[in-house]
Design a protein around this motif. Structure first.
Motif, PDB file in Angstrom:
ATOM      1  N   PRO A  71       0.798  -1.221   0.000  1.00 24.67           N
ATOM      2  CA  PRO A  71       0.000   0.000   0.000  1.00 24.67           C
ATOM      3  C   PRO A  71       0.834   1.277   0.000  1.00 24.67           C
ATOM      4  O   PRO A  71       0.357   2.324  -0.425  1.00 24.67           O
ATOM      5  CB  PRO A  71      -0.794  -0.110   1.305  1.00 24.67           C
ATOM      6  CG  PRO A  71       0.093  -0.905   2.211  1.00 24.67           C
ATOM      7  CD  PRO A  71       0.859  -1.857   1.328  1.00 24.67           C
ATOM      8  N   SER A  72       2.087   1.200   0.468  1.00 25.83           N
ATOM      9  CA  SER A  72       2.873   2.417   0.599  1.00 25.83           C
ATOM     10  C   SER A  72       4.314   2.041   0.938  1.00 25.83           C
ATOM     11  O   SER A  72       4.677   1.965   2.105  1.00 25.83           O
ATOM     12  CB  SER A  72       2.260   3.279   1.709  1.00 25.83           C
ATOM     13  OG  SER A  72       2.651   4.604   1.565  1.00 25.83           O
ATOM     14  N   ALA A  73       5.123   1.783  -0.071  1.00 22.07           N
ATOM     15  CA  ALA A  73       6.453   1.223   0.174  1.00 22.07           C
ATOM     16  C   ALA A  73       7.516   2.319   0.291  1.00 22.07           C
ATOM     17  O   ALA A  73       7.408   3.378  -0.328  1.00 22.07           O
ATOM     18  CB  ALA A  73       6.828   0.275  -0.961  1.00 22.07           C
ATOM     19  N   PHE A  74       8.560   2.022   1.063  1.00 19.36           N
ATOM     20  CA  PHE A  74       9.725   2.907   1.115  1.00 19.36           C
ATOM     21  C   PHE A  74      10.620   2.624  -0.083  1.00 19.36           C
ATOM     22  O   PHE A  74      11.016   1.484  -0.322  1.00 19.36           O
ATOM     23  CB  PHE A  74      10.516   2.664   2.402  1.00 19.36           C
ATOM     24  CG  PHE A  74       9.945   3.367   3.591  1.00 19.36           C
ATOM     25  CD1 PHE A  74      10.144   4.733   3.777  1.00 19.36           C
ATOM     26  CD2 PHE A  74       9.199   2.671   4.537  1.00 19.36           C
ATOM     27  CE1 PHE A  74       9.621   5.394   4.887  1.00 19.36           C
ATOM     28  CE2 PHE A  74       8.668   3.323   5.640  1.00 19.36           C
ATOM     29  CZ  PHE A  74       8.879   4.689   5.814  1.00 19.36           C
ATOM     30  N   VAL A  75      10.929   3.685  -0.826  1.00 23.37           N
ATOM     31  CA  VAL A  75      11.830   3.567  -1.973  1.00 23.37           C
ATOM     32  C   VAL A  75      12.839   4.706  -1.912  1.00 23.37           C
ATOM     33  O   VAL A  75      12.650   5.672  -1.175  1.00 23.37           O
ATOM     34  CB  VAL A  75      11.048   3.603  -3.311  1.00 23.37           C
ATOM     35  CG1 VAL A  75      10.372   2.277  -3.575  1.00 23.37           C
ATOM     36  CG2 VAL A  75      10.049   4.740  -3.336  1.00 23.37           C
TER      37      VAL A  75
END
Lengths: 203, 253
Positions: free
Chosen positions: A141-145
């Protein structure tokens, strides 16, 4: 079996992108600026570091621009632009004067309005997809990149969003064209998952 | 929200990771590629590779060592040491570096910062500042791996480097380097309060509380450390938990 053309516009961290694509399952990745190879490629990846104008100047060489237009726009082969490779999808770049972009998505590439935050925007931040997308679903749903940039593609076309002083488009998508502002090749497991999805994407 | 980066640093001399005290008395800490792979597996936010022999011996950066190291990690890699010209940066990027750190050459000829930022973008250029406190509240830059006093004020140079297009400032306290007594918070404050560019704190990390201090009090965007990670004193997970516990944003991995 086809191959991936990784476009050498003269300033990118090409080795990282090649290694990441191979690790994500690509069989054959060719770093090239040769229009004939671009026309023959199954998929196109445009990595990018450096300035907008420098990247566009790199694409102007030897009919490379025409080959990209043909392969991506006419033939509809899957395209992934990374960082500046996403920014040049704008109609105009406003970094150090005005430069025409590829215009495939439209809008302007302008300075990130970071407010009280520091600039460049460097490090790990969350990208949240705006809607389902076969490749960008890797971020849900909301990844760290990993990001490293000061400019953003301004417009309505956000396919994923990120906050840094303002909310900006961390990905754009239209038909067979995909751009990501972050660096999937440097985003460890999430980045490799996104690249693997790009490799099997049939837009 | 942008998270605080925890950056293990590989100080490399003659192809081996070394770690000294105040830039001298180096002890062997292993192969850089092996170390980088370990940090990649621990989800380091970045890895920093500094070839500390480059300036002193007048040799170019060890591109082969960089290549082997980059091949082992999908983690952003900053490489410094011996960068003298725009073409040196290009060579590092082609070897697998994502960012290049410039130190001695930028102090000798600050226009090199403008040239590199124009070619590769500010986000690719780290200016490394090695500073020693020479009077209370005054820090001077040392170059050539800390061997030579430059007479240049570190804070003034940091401001100039940011204006010229440095994407980040890697600020190392030579007084604290390797002592494990904590970062030089006053030095960090003096710089982070005057520039908008992200600052990486370096030199002196000995405990997890030191990492927290650099962020909370020093205003650092990233904390760099060598010995506490190389010798297994702390894991990156422990560092992340300490920062999170103090209210600093960190990545969940």
């Amino acid at each position: 079996m086809g191959f991936i053309a990784l476009i050498d516009a003269g300033a990118g961290n090409l080795r990282s992108a090649v290694r990441a694509l191979l690790a994500a399952g690509a069989a054959d990745v060719r770093v090239t600026g040769d229009p004939a190879l671009v026309r023959a490629a199954d998929r196109i990846v445009l990595p990018g570091q450096g300035a907008f104008a420098a990247c566009m100047a790199g694409l102007a060489r030897e009919d490379l621009h025409a080959a990209l237009e043909h392969t991506v726009r006419t033939q509809g082969r899957p395209f992934l632009g990374i960082c500046v490779g996403m920014q040049v999808l704008a109609a105009r770049g406003l970094e150090h004067g005005e430069t025409a972009g590829l215009g495939w998505i439209g809008g302007d590439c302008r300075l990130l309005q970071a407010g009280a935050e520091r600039l460049p925007h460097i490090g790990w931040n969350q990208a949240t997809p705006a809607r389902a997308h076969p490749v960008l679903d890797a971020l849900a749903p909301s990844a760290f990149v990993y990001f490293a940039h000061s400019y953003v593609l301004d417009g309505e076309a956000g396919a994923a969003w990120t906050e840094h002083g303002e909310r900006f488009a961390s990905a754009v998508a239209r038909d067979n064209i995909l751009g990501v502002q972050f660096h999937p090749e440097k985003s460890q497991r999430v980045g490799l998952a996104l690249l693997a999805r790009f490799l099997s994407w049939r837009p | 929200m942008l998270t605080i980066r925890i950056i293990p640093c590989l100080d490399v001399k003659d192809g081996r990771v070394v770690k000294g005290v105040q830039f001298a008395n180096l002890v062997d800490a292993g192969d850089p590629a092996e170390q980088a792979a370990l940090y990649d597996a621990q989800c380091a936010d970045e890895v920093c590779f500094l070839d500390i022999s480059a300036s002193q011996d007048g040799r170019g950066t060890l591109l082969d060592s960089v290549r082997r190291t980059a091949d082992r990690c999908f983690t952003p890699l900053t490489v410094g040491g011996g960068v003298r010209a725009v073409e040196d940066v290009r060579a590092l990027l082609l070897a697998g570096a994502d960012k290049a750190a410039i130190n001695t050459a930028a102090v000798a000829r600050p226009a090199l910062i403008d040239e590199c930022a124009a070619r590769f973008g500010a986000q690719c250029i780290v200016v490394a500042i090695d500073a020693k406190e020479t009077a209370p509240g005054r820090w001077e830059i040392f170059t050539h791996g800390g061997a030579r006093a430059s007479g240049i004020d570190a804070v003034a140079f940091a401001i100039e480097a940011a204006e010229r297009g440095a994407g980040e400032l890697l600020v190392t306290s030579m007084d604290r380097d390797g002592t494990k007594t904590g970062y030089d918070i006053a030095l960090l404050q003096a710089i982070t309060s005057r520039v908008r560019t992200p600052v990486i704190a370096s030199g002196g990390a000995g405990t997890l509380a030191h990492l927290v201090e650099a962020v909370r009090e020093g205003g650092a965007s990233a904390v760099l450390a060598a010995s506490i990670f190389h010798f297994g004193t702390y894991t990156l997970d422990q560092a992340r938990r300490a920062l999170a516990g103090a209210g600093a944003p960190v990545r969940t991995v």
